[in-house]
Design an enzyme around this catalytic site. Structure first.
Site, mmCIF file in Angstrom:
data_model
loop_
_atom_site.group_PDB
_atom_site.id
_atom_site.type_symbol
_atom_site.label_atom_id
_atom_site.label_comp_id
_atom_site.label_asym_id
_atom_site.label_seq_id
_atom_site.Cartn_x
_atom_site.Cartn_y
_atom_site.Cartn_z
ATOM 1 N N ARG A 208 64.876 -40.648 -33.007
ATOM 2 C CA ARG A 208 65.391 -39.420 -33.633
ATOM 3 C C ARG A 208 65.593 -38.293 -32.615
ATOM 4 N NH1 ARG A 208 63.235 -36.784 -39.250
ATOM 5 N NH2 ARG A 208 64.835 -35.197 -39.384
ATOM 6 N N GLY B 72 51.697 -68.535 -47.682
ATOM 7 C CA GLY B 72 51.840 -69.936 -47.269
ATOM 8 C C GLY B 72 50.502 -70.497 -46.814
ATOM 9 N N SER B 73 49.795 -69.705 -46.016
ATOM 10 C CA SER B 73 48.483 -70.133 -45.520
ATOM 11 C C SER B 73 47.497 -70.295 -46.668
ATOM 12 C CB SER B 73 47.945 -69.104 -44.523
ATOM 13 O OG SER B 73 48.889 -68.904 -43.488
ATOM 14 N N ILE C 2 58.051 -55.671 -31.929
ATOM 15 C CA ILE C 2 57.106 -54.625 -31.493
ATOM 16 C C ILE C 2 56.251 -54.179 -32.679
ATOM 17 C CG2 ILE C 2 58.580 -53.757 -29.602
ATOM 18 C CD1 ILE C 2 58.808 -51.149 -31.260
ATOM 19 N N GLN C 3 56.786 -54.371 -33.891
ATOM 20 C CA GLN C 3 56.025 -53.974 -35.094
ATOM 21 C C GLN C 3 54.819 -54.864 -35.334
ATOM 22 O OE1 GLN C 3 59.212 -52.980 -38.386
ATOM 23 N NE2 GLN C 3 60.063 -54.320 -36.847
ATOM 24 N N THR D 113 48.935 -59.932 -42.892
ATOM 25 C CA THR D 113 50.392 -59.858 -42.698
ATOM 26 C C THR D 113 50.805 -58.398 -42.657
ATOM 27 O OG1 THR D 113 52.551 -60.185 -43.747
ATOM 28 C CG2 THR D 113 50.674 -60.274 -45.201
ATOM 29 N N ASP E 66 53.517 -57.277 -43.710
ATOM 30 C CA ASP E 66 54.477 -56.988 -44.784
ATOM 31 C C ASP E 66 53.857 -56.396 -46.049
ATOM 32 O OD1 ASP E 66 56.595 -57.838 -43.270
ATOM 33 O OD2 ASP E 66 56.594 -59.878 -44.064
ATOM 34 N N ARG F 25 74.454 -45.618 -34.158
ATOM 35 C CA ARG F 25 73.861 -46.661 -33.299
ATOM 36 C C ARG F 25 72.835 -47.471 -34.075
ATOM 37 N NH1 ARG F 25 75.465 -45.073 -27.925
ATOM 38 N NH2 ARG F 25 77.269 -43.769 -28.441
ATOM 39 N N GLY G 264 61.680 -39.336 -42.833
ATOM 40 C CA GLY G 264 62.732 -38.540 -43.479
ATOM 41 C C GLY G 264 64.082 -39.233 -43.465
HETATM 42 P P1 ADP Z 1 52.210 -67.159 -44.080
HETATM 43 O O1 ADP Z 1 50.829 -67.720 -44.225
HETATM 44 O O2 ADP Z 1 52.244 -65.984 -43.187
HETATM 45 O O3 ADP Z 1 52.868 -66.982 -45.430
HETATM 46 P P2 ADP Z 1 53.749 -69.589 -43.653
HETATM 47 O O4 ADP Z 1 54.402 -69.547 -44.977
HETATM 48 O O5 ADP Z 1 54.579 -69.934 -42.463
HETATM 49 O O6 ADP Z 1 53.054 -68.218 -43.262
HETATM 50 O O7 ADP Z 1 52.536 -70.613 -43.776
HETATM 51 C C1 ADP Z 1 51.674 -70.857 -42.671
HETATM 52 C C2 ADP Z 1 51.218 -72.290 -42.680
HETATM 53 O O8 ADP Z 1 50.505 -72.569 -43.890
HETATM 54 C C3 ADP Z 1 52.332 -73.325 -42.663
HETATM 55 O O9 ADP Z 1 52.810 -73.582 -41.385
HETATM 56 C C4 ADP Z 1 51.636 -74.533 -43.230
HETATM 57 O O10 ADP Z 1 50.832 -75.157 -42.256
HETATM 58 C C5 ADP Z 1 50.751 -73.917 -44.289
HETATM 59 N N1 ADP Z 1 51.442 -73.959 -45.585
HETATM 60 C C6 ADP Z 1 52.462 -73.199 -46.018
HETATM 61 N N2 ADP Z 1 52.865 -73.543 -47.257
HETATM 62 C C7 ADP Z 1 52.070 -74.568 -47.633
HETATM 63 C C8 ADP Z 1 51.972 -75.387 -48.805
HETATM 64 N N3 ADP Z 1 52.789 -75.205 -49.851
HETATM 65 N N4 ADP Z 1 51.027 -76.345 -48.820
HETATM 66 C C9 ADP Z 1 50.209 -76.529 -47.781
HETATM 67 N N5 ADP Z 1 50.258 -75.806 -46.649
HETATM 68 C C10 ADP Z 1 51.157 -74.839 -46.554
#
Ligand code: ADP
Length: 338
Positions: A156, A106-107, A269-270, A127, A129, A262, A187
Site C-alpha cells: 500500500r 484430510g488428516s 510467505i503466508q 491450518t 485457513d 498491479r 481497508g
Molecule cells: P489436510 O490434512 O491439511 O486437510 P490433506 O487433505 O492433504 O491435508 O490430507 C493429508 C493426508 O491425510 C493425506 O495425504 C492422506 O495421507 C491423509 N488423508 C486425507 N484424506 C484421507 C481419507 N479420506 N482417508 C484416509 N486418509 C486421508
C-alpha cells in the site's frame, strides 16, 4: 489400557504453531510418564517406520519457529486400506498406544480410519485457513493473517505513492477467513471470497462477475476522487481454479478502468514465519489437551476451541459439521470496511 508410548505426526499443509503443539504434547506426555515418538513426514513416516524418540530437551527452542520439526507430507498410500493397515501394524510393532495427528480435515479422516483400525488417535487443527468446522480457531490462522496484513501494508505504501490499485491474492482454497479478516484489516476496496459463488456458476463465470464488480467499485471510488486502492482476492477465485493469475486479473482490470493496477500473489510467505502469541498459546493449550485425552486411552477425538475454551469431540461428528463466515463481519465490512 495403560498408555506407555504415544506418537505425534504433522500432516497435510504446514502451519505456524505446529512446533509449539509438538512441544506441548511431548512435555505433557513425558511429565505424565509417557514416552513419545515423533513420526516424520505425516502418514508416510508411519507406513515407513520413520520415527524418532522425543524427550523434553528435544523440543526446546522450537516454540518460536514456523514450519514443523517433524516434516509433513501428503501420503496417497494412506488413503488405501493396505496403507492404513501397515500404519496400524507399525504402531503395534513399535509400541505406539496412541497418536496425535496435527493437520486439517484430510488428516482427521486418516486419524478416524486409524482409530477404527485399533490405534486411538486425537486430531489437532493445524491450518492457516481456519476452515475446520468443529473449531472456532485453527493453529496458524493468526500468524498467516498478520503476515498477509503486513505485506499488504507495504504494498500500500508504494501504491499510494504511485496512485495505483493493488490486487493481492491471499490463501483460501475453500474458505475466505484469511481474505475477509485481512481485507478488513487493510481497508480493502473489495474482498473476493471463495464463498462468493452463485448457484450454477462456474469458476470462470464467477471470475468474470467478480472482475466486473471490482472494476465498478474502483470506478465509483475514482469518481469520488480516490486515487489508490487495494483489493484482496482469495486464491480460489483466481489461480487455484486456474481461471487466471492475479497478475492477469490486474491487467484486465487496468483495461476496464484505466487505473494503473498491479497484481501480487503472496503465496507461501503466508505459511511461514514465527508464530504469533495467539498461535503459540492455542497450540500449547490444544497440545496439552490432546495428551489429557490420549493418556486415558481415548481416541477418535478431535480437539477444538469454542468461546475461548478448549474441548474435544468425536472425529466423524466434527467432520460432518459446517462452518460459515461470520455474517456480522461480512455485514460490517459492507458498511464500514472501505
Ligand atoms: P489436510 O490434512 O491439511 O486437510 P490433506 O487433505 O492433504 O491435508 O490430507 C493429508 C493426508 O491425510 C493425506 O495425504 C492422506 O495421507 C491423509 N488423508 C486425507 N484424506 C484421507 C481419507 N479420506 N482417508 C484416509 N486418509 C486421508
Amino acid at each position: 489400557m495403560e498408555v506407555k508410548t504415544i506418537g505425534i505426526l504433522t500432516s497435510g499443509g504446514d502451519s505456524q504453531g505446529m512446533n509449539a503443539a509438538i512441544r506441548a504434547i511431548v512435555r505433557n506426555a513425558v511429565r505424565c510418564g509417557i514416552k513419545v515418538k515423533g513420526i516424520f513426514d505425516g502418514y508416510q513416516g508411519l507406513i515407513d517406520g520413520n520415527f524418532i524418540d522425543l524427550d523434553i530437551g528435544d523440543v526446546s527452542g522450537i516454540i518460536q519457529k514456523g514450519g514443523t520439526m517433524l516434516g509433513t507430507a501428503r501420503c496417497v498410500a494412506f488413503k488405501e486400506q493396505a496403507g492404513i493397515q501397515k500404519a496400524a501394524d507399525n504402531c503395534r510393532k513399535f509400541g505406539i498406544d496412541g497418536l496425535v495427528v496435527i493437520g486439517g480435515d484430510g488428516s482427521f479422516r486418516g486419524a478416524g480410519d486409524l482409530s477404527r483400525a485399533g490405534i486411538p488417535c486425537v486430531g489437532l487443527p493445524g491450518t492457516i485457513d481456519n476452515d475446520i468446522a468443529c473449531t472456532e480457531y485453527t493453529i496458524g490462522f493468526d500468524t498467516a493473517m498478520n503476515v498477509a496484513m503486513e505485506a499488504i501494508d507495504k504494498i500500500r505504501d508504494t501504491i499510494t505513492s504511485h496512485h495505483r490499485c493493488a490486487i493481492v491474492e491471499v490463501m483460501g482454497a475453500r474458505a475466505g477467513w484469511v481474505a475477509l479478516e485481512v481485507g478488513i484489516a487493510t481497508g480493502a476496496s473489495y474482498i473476493a471470497l471463495p464463498e462468493n459463488l452463485l448457484p450454477g456458476e462456474s469458476p470462470k463465470e464467477r471470475y468474470e462477475r467478480i472482475k466486473k464488480e471490482i472494476a465498478d467499485r474502483l470506478k465509483e471510488g475514482q469518481e469520488k476522487g480516490r486515487k489508490n486502492f487495494t483489493v484482496v482476492v482469495a486464491e480460489a477465485v483466481t489461480s487455484l481454479n486456474k481461471v487466471a493469475t492475479v497478475e492477469e486479473m490486474a491487467e484486465e482490470i487496468m483495461d476496464m478502468t484505466g487505473i494503473d493496477t498491479r497484481g501480487t500473489c503472496l503465496g507461501h510467505i503466508q505459511r511461514g514465519g514465527s508464530p504469533t502469541l495467539r498461535d503459540r498459546v492455542a497450540a500449547t493449550r490444544m497440545g496439552y489437551h490432546a495428551v489429557q485425552i490420549l493418556k486415558e486411552g481415548i481416541g477418535n477425538r478431535v480437539v477444538g476451541e469454542k468461546n475461548g475454551v478448549v474441548y474435544d469431540m468425536d472425529i466423524q461428528e466434527g467432520l460432518s459439521m459446517k462452518k460459515y463466515l461470520p455474517e456480522d463481519l461480512l455485514d460490517i465490512w459492507r458498511k464500514v470496511g472501505y
